[in-house]
Design an enzyme around this catalytic site. Structure first.
Site, PDB file in Angstrom:
ATOM      1  N   ASP A   1     -25.254 -30.188 -15.383  1.00  0.00           N
ATOM      2  CA  ASP A   1     -25.741 -29.054 -16.151  1.00  0.00           C
ATOM      3  C   ASP A   1     -27.048 -28.502 -15.591  1.00  0.00           C
ATOM      4  OD1 ASP A   1     -23.614 -29.396 -17.889  1.00  0.00           O
ATOM      5  OD2 ASP A   1     -24.764 -30.691 -19.239  1.00  0.00           O
ATOM      6  N   LYS A   2     -27.315 -27.258 -15.936  1.00  0.00           N
ATOM      7  CA  LYS A   2     -28.538 -26.580 -15.492  1.00  0.00           C
ATOM      8  C   LYS A   2     -29.782 -27.406 -15.797  1.00  0.00           C
ATOM      9  CE  LYS A   2     -31.427 -22.577 -16.623  1.00  0.00           C
ATOM     10  NZ  LYS A   2     -31.564 -21.357 -17.462  1.00  0.00           N
TER      11      LYS A   2
END
Length: 357
Positions: free
Chosen positions: A168-169
Site C-alpha cells: 500500500d501507499k
C-alpha cells in the site's frame, strides 16, 4: 502481480452519468473489456460488475449502465441484463481513456540489491506503487523506469517485466522488480505458490492474549466501504482465502508490536485481519486505527496519542523482510530492512511511556 481486476476497479470511477449522446461526441472509447467465463451462472450485470470492479459501488455501476456506458456484445444494456457465458462486456465512454503510458521520472530510489535479472527496493511510506486512479506520476514504477532507462531490453510498459507484487501507499518496505520476462515468470510463480518469505512489523492497538497465533478468514470488499476490505467466513463463498501468522515482539500495555508473516497476499490483508481481531493498526485511518481504542480518558493521554500520530501519520506497518529463490541462480535470497524513522520514533515513545509507569 497486475491483473485485469486491478485495472477494472480504477476505470469506472471516472464514468459520471453524462449520457452517451452521439450528437455531443460521435465516438465512444473502450475503457474496459471482459469476456464472461464459460461456467458463469446467470446474474444481473450490475451485480456481476460490482464483484469485479471492486473500487466502484453498485450504485455507480448502475448509473453508468443506465447512461449507456456499459455494452454487451457491442450493444448498450440496462442494469437488469443477465450476463451469459461468452458475453463480451465493455465500458464505453465518450472521451478517450487516460494515457497510462509509464513515463520515466527522476525520483530517488532506495535500491538494496540489483543484478541483471532483478532489483529489490525499500519503498518509503507515502509513495504510490503503480500509476492509476489519480496517481499517474511520482510512483515507484515511474522511478524504476528512470533507474533502468539505459537498459534497452527493459520496457516499463511491458507487463512481462516490472513489479512482481505491491504494498500500500502508506506502507513502507521491501519490493522486488523483475528486469526480464523470465525473472518475472519465476518470481510470480513463487508468490502464487506461497514459497516466498515475507514478514511485516506492525504496531497494533490492544494487548494480545497469546504470544503468537494465526488469523484466517476470506478477504473481500467491504459492502459498506468499497475502499476497505472485510473478513468473511471461510465457507461463505465471499472473497479469497487469507492466512496471517503473527508473533508478539513487544507489549506496551495499550498497544503491541507484532511480526506478521503472510501465507497469502491479499489486498490489505494485515490491515483487515488485525481489524477483524479487534487490533487495528495504530494510525490506520481507513480501518479505525486513528481512534483512541485503548487507554485512559485523561487529557494528557489524549495529547500523548495525538503526538504519537503526528510522529507517524500513517498505518504503522513496514514490510520488513523478503525472501525468494533467485530466478537465474537458484540461490535463496533473503533481505531485511530496518524500521523507518517514523515507526522507530513511534515505538520508542511507547517504550518510554511503559518505563515511566
Amino acid at each position: 502481480m497486475t491483473n485485469e481486476d486491478d485495472k477494472a476497479e480504477l476505470l469506472i470511477a471516472d464514468s459520471e452519468t453524462e449520457p452517451a449522446d452521439e450528437e455531443l461526441d460521435e465516438r465512444l472509447y473502450e475503457h474496459f473489456r471482459l469476456v464472461v467465463d464459460a461456467g458463469q451462472a446467470t446474474v444481473r450485470i450490475d451485480k456481476f460488475l460490482t464483484e469485479r470492479m471492486q473500487h466502484s459501488s453498485r450504485n455507480r455501476i448502475q448509473k453508468a449502465t443506465e447512461a449507456g456506458f456499459v455494452h454487451v456484445n457491442e450493444k448498450p444494456v440496462k442494469s437488469n441484463y443477465k450476463v451469459r457465458p461468452g458475453d463480451v462486456i465493455t465500458l464505453m465512454l465518450n472521451r478517450p481513456r487516460h494515457d497510462d503510458t509509464v513515463e520515466a521520472e527522476n525520483i530517488p530510489l532506495n535500491v538494496v540489491y540489483e543484478d541483471e535479472h532483478l532489483m529489490v527496493i525499500n519503498k518509503p511510506a507515502g509513495m504510490v506503487v503503480h500509476p492509476g486512479c489519480g496517481n499517474y506520476h511520482g510512483t515507484l514504477v515511474n522511478a524504476v523506469a528512470w533507474h533502468l532507462r539505459n537498459i534497452p531490453t527493459y520496457d516499463p510498459n511491458d507487463p512481462e517485466v516490472g513489479l512482481v507484487h505491491r504494498i500500500d501507499k502508506d506502507t513502507s518496505g521491501l519490493l522486488v522488480v523483475a528486469k526480464t520476462p523470465e525473472a518475472k515468470s519465476s518470481l510470480g510463480a513463487q508468490f502464487f505458490n506461497k514459497t516466498t518469505r515475507r514478514s511485516y512489523n506492525a504496531l497494533v492497538w490492544g494487548n494480545f492474549v497469546e504470544d503468537k497465533g494465526t488469523i484466517t478468514g476470506n478477504i473481500g470488499r467491504d459492502v459498506r466501504d468499497r475502499l476497505r476490505m472485510d473478513v468473511f467466513h471461510e465457507d461463505s463463498g465471499i472473497g479469497k482465502p487469507a492466512v496471517t501468522h503473527y508473533r508478539v515482539m513487544e507489549r506496551y500495555g495499550y498497544t503491541t508490536l507484532v511480526e506478521c508473516i503472510l501465507e497469502t497476499g491479499r489486498t490489505h490483508q494485515i490491515r483487515a485481519h488485525m481489524k477483524h481481531t479487534g487490533h487495528p493498526l495504530f494510525g490506520d485511518e481507513r480501518y479505525g486505527g486513528c481512534e483512541i481504542l485503548r487507554g485512559e480518558r485523561t487529557a494528557s493521554y489524549k495529547a500523548y496519542i495525538r503526538n504519537c500520530m503526528a510522529l507517524c501519520p500513517r498505518q504503522a506497518l513496514h514490510a520488513r523482510t523478503l525472501g525468494f529463490t533467485h530466478p537465474a541462480t537458484g540461490r535463496q535470497m533473503n533481505f531485511d530492512s530496518t524500521l523507518p524513522q517514523d515507526m522507530q520514533q513511534l515505538i520508542e515513545k511507547w517504550r518510554t511511556r511503559l518505563k515511566q509507569q
